[in-house]
Every structure is written in C-alpha cells, then in structure tokens.
Design a protein around this motif. Structure first.
Motif, PDB file in Angstrom:
ATOM      1  N   TYR A 189       3.745  -0.515 -15.486  1.00 45.49           N
ATOM      2  CA  TYR A 189       2.557  -1.421 -15.470  1.00 45.49           C
ATOM      3  C   TYR A 189       2.916  -2.882 -14.855  1.00 45.49           C
ATOM      4  CZ  TYR A 189      -1.605  -3.528 -17.558  1.00 45.49           C
ATOM      5  OH  TYR A 189      -2.955  -3.814 -17.613  1.00 45.49           O
ATOM      6  N   SER A 190       4.161  -3.364 -15.075  1.00 52.80           N
ATOM      7  CA  SER A 190       4.523  -4.610 -14.606  1.00 52.80           C
ATOM      8  C   SER A 190       4.466  -4.716 -13.230  1.00 52.80           C
ATOM      9  CB  SER A 190       5.735  -4.959 -15.423  1.00 52.80           C
ATOM     10  OG  SER A 190       6.312  -6.208 -14.792  1.00 52.80           O
ATOM     11  N   GLU A 191       5.134  -3.526 -12.727  1.00 51.70           N
ATOM     12  CA  GLU A 191       5.431  -3.370 -11.104  1.00 51.70           C
ATOM     13  C   GLU A 191       4.329  -3.249 -10.379  1.00 51.70           C
ATOM     14  OE1 GLU A 191       8.140  -0.146 -10.700  1.00 51.70           O
ATOM     15  OE2 GLU A 191       9.953  -1.519 -11.180  1.00 51.70           O
ATOM     16  N   ASN A 192       3.089  -2.859 -10.985  1.00 51.82           N
ATOM     17  CA  ASN A 192       1.945  -2.625 -10.356  1.00 51.82           C
ATOM     18  C   ASN A 192       0.797  -3.619 -10.650  1.00 51.82           C
ATOM     19  OD1 ASN A 192       1.954  -0.106  -8.587  1.00 51.82           O
ATOM     20  ND2 ASN A 192       3.012   0.341 -10.628  1.00 51.82           N
ATOM     21  N   SER A 193       1.258  -5.019 -10.877  1.00 51.89           N
ATOM     22  CA  SER A 193       0.500  -5.943 -11.448  1.00 51.89           C
ATOM     23  C   SER A 193      -0.333  -6.443 -10.169  1.00 51.89           C
ATOM     24  CB  SER A 193       1.385  -7.185 -12.050  1.00 51.89           C
ATOM     25  OG  SER A 193       2.158  -7.636 -11.059  1.00 51.89           O
ATOM     26  N   ASP A 194       0.044  -6.333  -8.955  1.00 50.88           N
ATOM     27  CA  ASP A 194      -0.755  -6.527  -7.672  1.00 50.88           C
ATOM     28  C   ASP A 194      -1.902  -5.902  -7.550  1.00 50.88           C
ATOM     29  OD1 ASP A 194       1.020  -4.724  -7.262  1.00 50.88           O
ATOM     30  OD2 ASP A 194       0.667  -4.784  -5.024  1.00 50.88           O
ATOM     31  N   LEU A 195      -2.160  -4.674  -8.379  1.00 58.88           N
ATOM     32  CA  LEU A 195      -3.119  -3.930  -8.225  1.00 58.88           C
ATOM     33  C   LEU A 195      -4.536  -4.424  -8.945  1.00 58.88           C
ATOM     34  CD1 LEU A 195      -1.828  -0.475  -8.710  1.00 58.88           C
ATOM     35  CD2 LEU A 195      -2.500  -1.058  -6.632  1.00 58.88           C
ATOM     36  N   LYS A 196      -5.767  -4.103  -8.644  1.00 56.63           N
ATOM     37  CA  LYS A 196      -6.960  -4.476  -9.385  1.00 56.63           C
ATOM     38  C   LYS A 196      -6.663  -3.817 -10.819  1.00 56.63           C
ATOM     39  CE  LYS A 196     -10.162  -5.142  -5.873  1.00 56.63           C
ATOM     40  NZ  LYS A 196     -11.556  -4.362  -5.366  1.00 56.63           N
ATOM     41  N   LEU A 197      -7.244  -4.530 -11.703  1.00 53.11           N
ATOM     42  CA  LEU A 197      -6.837  -3.932 -13.164  1.00 53.11           C
ATOM     43  C   LEU A 197      -7.234  -2.312 -13.448  1.00 53.11           C
ATOM     44  CD1 LEU A 197      -5.787  -4.459 -15.885  1.00 53.11           C
ATOM     45  CD2 LEU A 197      -8.158  -5.476 -16.786  1.00 53.11           C
ATOM     46  N   ASN A 198      -8.295  -2.284 -13.210  1.00 53.71           N
ATOM     47  CA  ASN A 198      -8.656  -0.777 -13.306  1.00 53.71           C
ATOM     48  C   ASN A 198      -7.727   0.071 -12.594  1.00 53.71           C
ATOM     49  OD1 ASN A 198     -10.868   1.561 -13.781  1.00 53.71           O
ATOM     50  ND2 ASN A 198     -10.582   1.718 -11.776  1.00 53.71           N
ATOM     51  N   ARG A 200      -4.658  -0.313 -11.573  1.00 53.16           N
ATOM     52  CA  ARG A 200      -3.273  -0.514 -12.215  1.00 53.16           C
ATOM     53  C   ARG A 200      -3.219   0.385 -13.536  1.00 53.16           C
ATOM     54  NH1 ARG A 200      -1.215  -6.317 -14.779  1.00 53.16           N
ATOM     55  NH2 ARG A 200       0.959  -5.933 -15.061  1.00 53.16           N
ATOM     56  N   LEU A 201      -4.370   0.460 -14.264  1.00 52.59           N
ATOM     57  CA  LEU A 201      -4.949   1.313 -15.497  1.00 52.59           C
ATOM     58  C   LEU A 201      -4.359   2.516 -15.136  1.00 52.59           C
ATOM     59  CD1 LEU A 201      -7.439  -0.857 -17.278  1.00 52.59           C
ATOM     60  CD2 LEU A 201      -5.148  -0.643 -18.162  1.00 52.59           C
ATOM     61  N   ILE A 202      -5.019   3.203 -14.306  1.00 51.27           N
ATOM     62  CA  ILE A 202      -5.118   4.517 -13.796  1.00 51.27           C
ATOM     63  C   ILE A 202      -3.889   4.903 -13.175  1.00 51.27           C
ATOM     64  CG2 ILE A 202      -6.164   6.188 -12.445  1.00 51.27           C
ATOM     65  CD1 ILE A 202      -7.981   5.325 -14.726  1.00 51.27           C
ATOM     66  N   HIS A 203      -3.019   3.937 -12.478  1.00 56.15           N
ATOM     67  CA  HIS A 203      -1.979   4.361 -11.924  1.00 56.15           C
ATOM     68  C   HIS A 203      -0.898   4.576 -13.015  1.00 56.15           C
ATOM     69  CE1 HIS A 203       1.262   4.550  -8.865  1.00 56.15           C
ATOM     70  NE2 HIS A 203       1.989   3.963  -9.541  1.00 56.15           N
ATOM     71  N   THR A 204      -0.922   3.724 -14.015  1.00 59.45           N
ATOM     72  CA  THR A 204       0.190   3.603 -15.131  1.00 59.45           C
ATOM     73  C   THR A 204      -0.166   4.832 -16.031  1.00 59.45           C
ATOM     74  OG1 THR A 204       0.086   1.290 -15.223  1.00 59.45           O
ATOM     75  CG2 THR A 204       1.032   2.489 -17.214  1.00 59.45           C
ATOM     76  N   LEU A 205      -1.499   5.424 -16.084  1.00 60.43           N
ATOM     77  CA  LEU A 205      -2.012   6.475 -16.864  1.00 60.43           C
ATOM     78  C   LEU A 205      -1.197   7.792 -16.335  1.00 60.43           C
ATOM     79  CD1 LEU A 205      -3.771   8.215 -19.013  1.00 60.43           C
ATOM     80  CD2 LEU A 205      -5.615   8.183 -17.304  1.00 60.43           C
ATOM     81  N   MET A 242      -2.618   5.527  -7.368  1.00 60.68           N
ATOM     82  CA  MET A 242      -3.491   4.469  -7.053  1.00 60.68           C
ATOM     83  C   MET A 242      -3.198   3.618  -5.915  1.00 60.68           C
ATOM     84  SD  MET A 242      -6.433   5.253  -8.468  1.00 60.68           S
ATOM     85  CE  MET A 242      -7.545   4.134  -8.806  1.00 60.68           C
ATOM     86  N   THR A 243      -2.063   3.571  -5.349  1.00 62.57           N
ATOM     87  CA  THR A 243      -1.638   2.530  -4.401  1.00 62.57           C
ATOM     88  C   THR A 243      -1.961   3.043  -3.037  1.00 62.57           C
ATOM     89  OG1 THR A 243       0.577   3.286  -4.175  1.00 62.57           O
ATOM     90  CG2 THR A 243       0.288   1.840  -5.940  1.00 62.57           C
ATOM     91  N   THR A 244      -2.450   4.455  -2.871  1.00 60.98           N
ATOM     92  CA  THR A 244      -2.669   4.813  -1.476  1.00 60.98           C
ATOM     93  C   THR A 244      -3.954   5.705  -1.702  1.00 60.98           C
ATOM     94  OG1 THR A 244      -1.733   7.206  -2.127  1.00 60.98           O
ATOM     95  CG2 THR A 244      -0.148   5.277  -1.237  1.00 60.98           C
ATOM     96  N   GLU A 245      -4.707   5.866  -0.564  1.00 61.72           N
ATOM     97  CA  GLU A 245      -5.776   6.509  -0.498  1.00 61.72           C
ATOM     98  C   GLU A 245      -5.736   7.825  -0.953  1.00 61.72           C
ATOM     99  OE1 GLU A 245      -7.846   5.945   3.201  1.00 61.72           O
ATOM    100  OE2 GLU A 245      -8.157   3.916   3.152  1.00 61.72           O
TER     101      GLU A 245
END
Length: 291
Positions: A189-198, A200-205, A242-245
């Motif tokens: 979660y911390s390492e993906n703080s540059d993502l939009k919140l939504n 970031r949440l999905i990527h962490t999930l 969620m960091t790639t299309e």
C-alpha cells in the motif's frame, strides 16, 4: 474529567481511521466478486448502501473498542472486554442489515486493531509495538477455540472450516499479529501511494489475494477454488496489477468471472481495510513523534 476527555478524544481519532478504512474498501472498484459502489459483485443480498448502513451502526463500537484499549489492564484483559463489545456490535449489525453479514470479520479484526493501537498509545509505545500487543491479546486463541472446541456445538464458518481443512483463518492471523498486514500489505500500500486512491486500493487487494487463506472463498467453494484465486491474483500482479493497462483489464475480467462463479474474496477485503487502517495509524504515530 480532563483525563477522560483525552482518552475519548484519542478513541475518536483511532475509530475514525477504522470507519474510513471500511468505507474505502467497499467503495473501490473493480474488486473481483465483491460489493462496491458500482456493483453488487457476487452477492444478491447486499449492496453499497448495505455497507453504508452497517458502517454507520458500527461507528459507535469502533470508538468503544478504542476506549477499552486505552487502559492499565493487560492485553488479555482488554481482549476479553472487547469481545463482549463485539458480540453487541454483531447483534446491532444484523438488526440493521436484516440478518445480512456485511462486517462480522471486520468487527473482529478492527476491534482488536483499535484496542491494540490505543493500548500502545497508553503505554507510550511506538507503531512497531502494536503487533506485539495484538499477539499478547490473542495468545492461545487457536488452541483454545479451535483445537479444543466441542465438535457437537460448532456454529461459525471459521470453526467448520477448521474441522474440514485445518485452516486457522482469522483467529490464526490475529494470534500471529496479522502478519499479512504488518509483514506484507502495508508495504504494498505504501509503495503504491502514487496511484489514485481507488487504484491503490484495488492493487493492494489483488496483492493480498495472492496469499490470503480466504474463509469466504472456502465457505462458498473449496480449497481448489481458493488455490485458483491465489494463482489468478499472482498472475495479475505479474502483469503489473493496477499499474498497467493489461493488469487493470485482467482485474475487470476477473470481476466478471467471479460474479459468474459466485466467488467472493471477502477475507481479502477485510485484510485490505485493516491495511488502510494501519497505514493511517502509522502516519498518525509518525506525526505524534515529530511534534
């Protein structure tokens, strides 16, 4: 009176992080098979508004959990006290949702978490000390409640799954200090703080789904299906999540698949909320130490 006000003030702060985490988890989309602000997921008996209702009811209890932790009592004594609060919280939740289980696992996890955080604050410990408090609170939980349970009086999903698969579930996680959060998902979660919140949440999930022994999946399906869920999550993370299309498109496809197959990784969703909670708590502890 002044000391009581300080205690209540801190309890409200910590409880607010729990409530925010619950609302963030259910708002995020695409969360494969889960209720979101966009979709009912694989559920027919609940939607986003069910979770708003349930969270509103539980807000009171998050404050009570936090207040119990701010105490001279031992972690074990605090745990015994919050379990009584948890029973009342579950009852009120079920009344408000007309019998639908929106947050039972979340009550257990966040109740322990809120109390452990305020216990650390009371004892003037840093953020790193919270995990040990959780371990002290729940020491012996698996042995006492699962290994030695009366098999003729098994009621909960967790008890049934332990008998069938020897999976320790949520009890095992808390007794080990929620390692999936402290040793893994908080970092994600911390390492993906540059993502939009939504996102970031999905990527962490999805990251959590790789490793979570999800009792919701096991209850609805089987150990084979849980293994499949983990492998699909690992593949998506290997694509970038969620960091790639391509990763995002794969998550959207997985959501459609899970809805069709009635798969709901609710255990992973609970861990996501706890991750968001402890991220806020860590920021709060860092702010306190800096002032």
């Amino acid at each position: 009176m002044e000391n009581k006000y300080v205690i209540c003030s801190e309890a409200f702060v910590i409880a607010s992080y729990a409530i925010e985490a619950m609302l963030c988890e259910v708002a995020s989309y695409p969360s494969p098979g889960l209720v979101s602000s966009i979709s009912k997921g694989s559920h027919v008996d609940m939607d986003h508004y069910s979770f708003i209702k349930s969270t509103s009811i539980l807000s009171k209890y998050m404050v009570l959990f936090a207040q119990e932790g701010y105490s001279n009592r031992t972690p074990k004594e605090i745990f015994a006290a919050i379990r009584h609060i948890g029973i009342e919280a579950e009852s009120e939740m079920f009344k408000g949702t007309k019998g639908v289980n929106t947050h039972k696992g979340m009550i257990f996890l966040l109740g322990i978490s809120c109390a452990a955080v305020t216990k650390a604050m009371h004892d003037k410990k840093n953020f790193e000390g919270i995990q040990d408090i959780i371990k002290q609170m729940t020491k012996g939980l698996v042995v006492n409640e699962l290994c030695y349970m009366n098999k003729d009086k098994v009621k909960s999903y967790g008890e049934k799954l332990f008998l069938k698969y020897k999976v320790e579930g949520i009890r095992g996680q808390v007794e080990r200090g929620i390692p999936l959060v402290f040793d893994y998902s908080l970092k994600v979660y911390s390492e993906n703080s540059d993502l939009k919140l939504n996102n970031r949440l999905i990527h962490t999930l999805i990251s959590i789904m790789q490793f979570c022994e999800d009792s919701n999946v096991l209850h609805r399906h089987s150990m084979d299906t849980l293994g499949e869920v983990k492998q699909k999550a690992k593949h998506i993370i290997s694509l970038g999540g969620m960091t790639t299309e391509i990763g995002e498109a794969s998550i959207v496809a997985l959501d459609s698949e899970f809805i069709k197959r009635n798969i709901s990784p609710g255990g992973s969703a609970d861990i996501l909320a706890v991750t968001v909670f402890f991220n806020s708590v860590e920021d709060y502890f860092n702010h306190i130490s800096a002032t």
